[in-house]
Design an enzyme around this catalytic site. Structure first.
Site: not given
Length: 275
Positions: A49, A52, A262
């Site tokens: 999300d 992260c 990410h």
């Protein structure tokens, strides 16, 4: 309900599952993972999300912590919200997680609670001697959503505090790190107030951390964040350090990214590397 930090899996096994094809991208990713596997045996997936980068960095920081950093020990640490609010009226518009539009007094109390929680968790975990128990304590903390997100609010506020300090230093002719010029050269964050409104208030909700904000996070924690950027394999930027010129002997935490958006974490250093 999703796990914040998944259990560890063998790094090359993970890579083979994720990158099967023969496209240039898949080949490059596999090479990148092979290079990481020279140093680390396993990988843990971080919940994807907008938090992260915080989640990966804080998890690594706490799971390595053996003492409370000096900046967390200082007496005025928990007075930070009050002190900053007394100087900068615009901080009243800080957006608390899921609690928009709180009054100034409450904001100060709320953030103070987050900072106290950060200090408490860091202290408790750093005092655990057994590596297994330390890992278990971290896993438990990152399964408690209420506490986990409170810690990210503390980190964001520490980033704001660091940004204010750097901005003032720059304006007063003191030496500041290069990223500080870049941070305040953006149209959307030419000063700390704009940084708060356009960036920090939205991180975690609608946006993640940008590259230049990774530097700010590193300075706020006084940790170097080393990132294997897999899509940059075989370039100078494959292993990037935030900051690339750490102030002191800052401890180092290591993350992995395939796209700068990410982040996952490598765990279990290979024996040869440790020797």
């Amino acid at each position: 309900y999703k796990l914040s930090v998944s259990p560890e899996v063998d790094i090359m096994e993970y890579c083979r599952k994720e990158w099967r094809g023969n496209t240039p991208v898949a080949k490059r990713m596999r090479k990148g993972y092979e290079a990481v596997a020279q140093k680390f045996a396993s990988i843990r997936r971080i919940r994807g999300d907008n938090y992260c980068a915080f989640r990966a960095t804080l998890f690594q920081t706490l799971s390595q912590a053996t003492q409370l950093p000096s900046w967390l020990q200082s007496e005025d640490f928990t007075m930070l919200p009050e002190n900053l609010l007394s100087k900068y009226d615009w901080i009243k518009q800080w957006q608390l997680k899921q609690k928009l539009g709180k009054k100034m007094g409450e904001i100060s109390d709320e953030i103070k609670k987050y900072l106290i929680l950060l200090r408490k968790k860091w202290k408790n975990i750093s005092e655990i001697k057994s590596a297994t128990e330390k890992q278990e304590a971290c896993d438990k903390l990152f399964k408690n959503e209420e506490e986990e997100y409170s810690l990210y609010e503390a980190l964001k506020f520490l980033m704001l505090n660091t940004a204010i300090r750097l901005y003032n230093d720059g304006r007063n002719g003191r030496r500041v790190p290069v990223f500080s010029w870049l941070l305040f050269a953006r149209d959307t964050s030419s000063n700390p107030c704009q940084l708060m409104h356009n960036h920090l208030n939205h991180i975690g909700h609608t946006i993640g951390l940008e590259q230049v904000e990774m530097f700010l996070l590193a300075y706020a924690l006084q940790y170097s964040i080393q990132v294997y950027r897999l899509y940059k394999y075989s370039t100078d930027e494959f292993i990037t350090l935030y900051p690339n010129d750490p102030e002191e002997d800052w401890p180092v935490v290591t993350l992995i990214t395939e796209d700068d958006r990410h982040y996952n974490i490598p765990v279990r250093m290979c024996q040869e590397t440790m020797l």
